[in-house]
Design a protein around this motif. Structure first.
Motif, PDB file in Angstrom:
ATOM      1  N   CYS A  20       3.505  22.794  -8.436  1.00 41.55           N
ATOM      2  CA  CYS A  20       3.707  21.365  -8.681  1.00 41.55           C
ATOM      3  C   CYS A  20       2.388  20.675  -9.002  1.00 41.55           C
ATOM      4  N   GLN A  21       2.503  19.523  -9.617  1.00 40.81           N
ATOM      5  CA  GLN A  21       1.339  18.685  -9.906  1.00 40.81           C
ATOM      6  C   GLN A  21       1.241  17.608  -8.835  1.00 40.81           C
ATOM      7  N   VAL A  22      -0.016  17.264  -8.489  1.00 36.64           N
ATOM      8  CA  VAL A  22      -0.244  16.283  -7.429  1.00 36.64           C
ATOM      9  C   VAL A  22      -1.508  15.487  -7.742  1.00 36.64           C
ATOM     10  N   ASP A  23      -1.454  14.188  -7.474  1.00 41.60           N
ATOM     11  CA  ASP A  23      -2.664  13.379  -7.468  1.00 41.60           C
ATOM     12  C   ASP A  23      -2.636  12.493  -6.225  1.00 41.60           C
ATOM     13  N   LEU A  24      -3.784  11.926  -5.905  1.00 43.72           N
ATOM     14  CA  LEU A  24      -3.949  11.171  -4.659  1.00 43.72           C
ATOM     15  C   LEU A  24      -4.888  10.007  -4.932  1.00 43.72           C
ATOM     16  N   VAL A  25      -4.595   8.855  -4.348  1.00 49.75           N
ATOM     17  CA  VAL A  25      -5.503   7.715  -4.447  1.00 49.75           C
ATOM     18  C   VAL A  25      -5.776   7.184  -3.038  1.00 49.75           C
ATOM     19  N   ASP A  26      -7.055   6.884  -2.790  1.00 50.18           N
ATOM     20  CA  ASP A  26      -7.518   6.345  -1.512  1.00 50.18           C
ATOM     21  C   ASP A  26      -8.199   5.015  -1.824  1.00 50.18           C
ATOM     22  N   ARG A  27      -7.660   3.945  -1.292  1.00 50.03           N
ATOM     23  CA  ARG A  27      -8.228   2.622  -1.598  1.00 50.03           C
ATOM     24  C   ARG A  27      -7.807   1.617  -0.546  1.00 50.03           C
ATOM     25  N   TRP A  28      -8.481   0.493  -0.557  1.00 45.36           N
ATOM     26  CA  TRP A  28      -8.133  -0.607   0.329  1.00 45.36           C
ATOM     27  C   TRP A  28      -6.926  -1.344  -0.233  1.00 45.36           C
ATOM     28  N   GLU A  29      -6.081  -1.856   0.651  1.00 45.87           N
ATOM     29  CA  GLU A  29      -4.965  -2.683   0.208  1.00 45.87           C
ATOM     30  C   GLU A  29      -5.534  -3.873  -0.559  1.00 45.87           C
ATOM     31  N   CYS A  73      -1.452   3.575   8.843  1.00 39.50           N
ATOM     32  CA  CYS A  73      -2.101   3.426   7.540  1.00 39.50           C
ATOM     33  C   CYS A  73      -2.929   4.687   7.288  1.00 39.50           C
ATOM     34  N   GLY A  74      -3.805   4.669   6.303  1.00 39.50           N
ATOM     35  CA  GLY A  74      -4.617   5.837   5.999  1.00 39.50           C
ATOM     36  C   GLY A  74      -5.949   5.870   6.720  1.00 39.50           C
ATOM     37  N   CYS A  75      -6.122   5.003   7.697  1.00 38.38           N
ATOM     38  CA  CYS A  75      -7.435   4.866   8.347  1.00 38.38           C
ATOM     39  C   CYS A  75      -7.882   6.101   9.131  1.00 38.38           C
ATOM     40  N   ALA A 121      -6.711  -3.638  -3.629  1.00 42.55           N
ATOM     41  CA  ALA A 121      -7.575  -3.165  -4.714  1.00 42.55           C
ATOM     42  C   ALA A 121      -6.804  -3.226  -6.030  1.00 42.55           C
ATOM     43  N   ALA A 122      -7.540  -3.387  -7.118  1.00 43.12           N
ATOM     44  CA  ALA A 122      -6.947  -3.424  -8.451  1.00 43.12           C
ATOM     45  C   ALA A 122      -7.071  -2.043  -9.096  1.00 43.12           C
ATOM     46  N   PRO A 123      -6.177  -1.707 -10.014  1.00 46.28           N
ATOM     47  CA  PRO A 123      -6.268  -0.418 -10.690  1.00 46.28           C
ATOM     48  C   PRO A 123      -7.649  -0.160 -11.310  1.00 46.28           C
ATOM     49  N   ASP A 124      -8.300  -1.196 -11.807  1.00 48.47           N
ATOM     50  CA  ASP A 124      -9.638  -1.038 -12.411  1.00 48.47           C
ATOM     51  C   ASP A 124     -10.707  -0.690 -11.382  1.00 48.47           C
ATOM     52  N   ASP A 125     -10.406  -0.871 -10.099  1.00 44.72           N
ATOM     53  CA  ASP A 125     -11.353  -0.536  -9.033  1.00 44.72           C
ATOM     54  C   ASP A 125     -11.367   0.962  -8.713  1.00 44.72           C
ATOM     55  N   ILE A 126     -10.418   1.719  -9.280  1.00 43.27           N
ATOM     56  CA  ILE A 126     -10.237   3.131  -8.946  1.00 43.27           C
ATOM     57  C   ILE A 126     -10.988   4.017  -9.936  1.00 43.27           C
ATOM     58  N   THR A 139       9.687   3.413  -2.681  1.00 43.26           N
ATOM     59  CA  THR A 139      10.941   3.107  -3.375  1.00 43.26           C
ATOM     60  C   THR A 139      10.775   2.038  -4.447  1.00 43.26           C
ATOM     61  N   ASN A 140       9.685   1.272  -4.378  1.00 49.21           N
ATOM     62  CA  ASN A 140       9.460   0.219  -5.362  1.00 49.21           C
ATOM     63  C   ASN A 140       8.002   0.249  -5.823  1.00 49.21           C
ATOM     64  N   PRO A 141       7.630   1.231  -6.661  1.00 49.72           N
ATOM     65  CA  PRO A 141       6.227   1.364  -7.064  1.00 49.72           C
ATOM     66  C   PRO A 141       5.693   0.160  -7.854  1.00 49.72           C
ATOM     67  N   GLU A 142       6.574  -0.613  -8.447  1.00 48.66           N
ATOM     68  CA  GLU A 142       6.139  -1.787  -9.209  1.00 48.66           C
ATOM     69  C   GLU A 142       5.570  -2.870  -8.306  1.00 48.66           C
ATOM     70  N   SER A 143       5.840  -2.795  -7.004  1.00 44.14           N
ATOM     71  CA  SER A 143       5.371  -3.818  -6.069  1.00 44.14           C
ATOM     72  C   SER A 143       3.871  -3.715  -5.794  1.00 44.14           C
ATOM     73  N   ASP A 144       3.258  -2.604  -6.177  1.00 43.44           N
ATOM     74  CA  ASP A 144       1.831  -2.391  -5.928  1.00 43.44           C
ATOM     75  C   ASP A 144       1.166  -1.944  -7.228  1.00 43.44           C
ATOM     76  N   PRO A 145       0.388  -2.815  -7.868  1.00 46.48           N
ATOM     77  CA  PRO A 145      -0.226  -2.468  -9.158  1.00 46.48           C
ATOM     78  C   PRO A 145      -1.079  -1.202  -9.114  1.00 46.48           C
ATOM     79  N   CYS A 146      -1.671  -0.882  -7.973  1.00 52.73           N
ATOM     80  CA  CYS A 146      -2.521   0.303  -7.875  1.00 52.73           C
ATOM     81  C   CYS A 146      -1.724   1.598  -8.005  1.00 52.73           C
TER      82      CYS A 146
END
Length: 149
Positions: free
Chosen positions: A99-108, A51-53, A110-115, A26-33
């Motif tokens: 539909c279009q879909v993307d997915l990101v898997d990362r550690w809490e 979590c995604g573990c 992480a910075a966008p540049d780490d992806i 509901t608040n995507p701005e709260s997580d830069p990734c």
């Protein structure tokens, strides 16, 4: 952490099970990734641990192994395999509906540049071989799309 985004307005919580939980962001701005995700409807995807573990993952140092079916020499838990299959089915259904879909898997934290972004076709990656790669974004596609009913 696993997040997806899609242009589908489908309520993915209808697909929640004991092993896979979709929660609307509901608040995507709260997580830069989350800025690396391209589509307007963003979802956090949790496994039975919340979590995604408890999904199949390859860690950064082993990403070159790519997609592969489970192997006897590498123990994976049944819940981990089943949760990943359920996630794959949800992603595949979205893609097959056009539909279009993307997915990101990362550690809490992480910075966008780490992806690292890679293209992944579910035409080429089977449900059994699917797993996520730590620190990677999948731009998902599927060319074999079912006609709309």
């Amino acid at each position: 952490m696993v997040h997806i985004s899609t242009d589908s307005s489908t309520d993915l919580t209808d697909r929640n099970t004991e092993l896979v939980r979709f929660e609307k962001v509901t608040n995507p701005e709260s997580d830069p990734c989350l800025s690396v995700l391209e589509f307007p409807n963003k979802w956090e995807v949790g496994s039975k641990t919340g979590c995604g573990c408890t999904f199949r993952h390859l860690y950064v140092e082993s990403v070159e192994l790519g997609f592969s079916k489970p192997e006897d020499w590498y123990q994976e838990e049944k819940d981990e395999l089943d949760a990943t299959r359920q996630l794959y089915q949800a992603l595949n259904d979205l893609l097959e509906s056009g539909c279009q879909v993307d997915l990101v898997d990362r550690w809490e934290g992480a910075a966008p540049d780490d992806i690292t972004t890679i293209k992944v076709s579910l035409d080429e990656v089977s449900e059994e071989a699917f797993r996520m790669f730590e620190g990677h974004k999948f731009k998902l596609k599927k060319t074999k799309i079912q006609p709309h009913r």
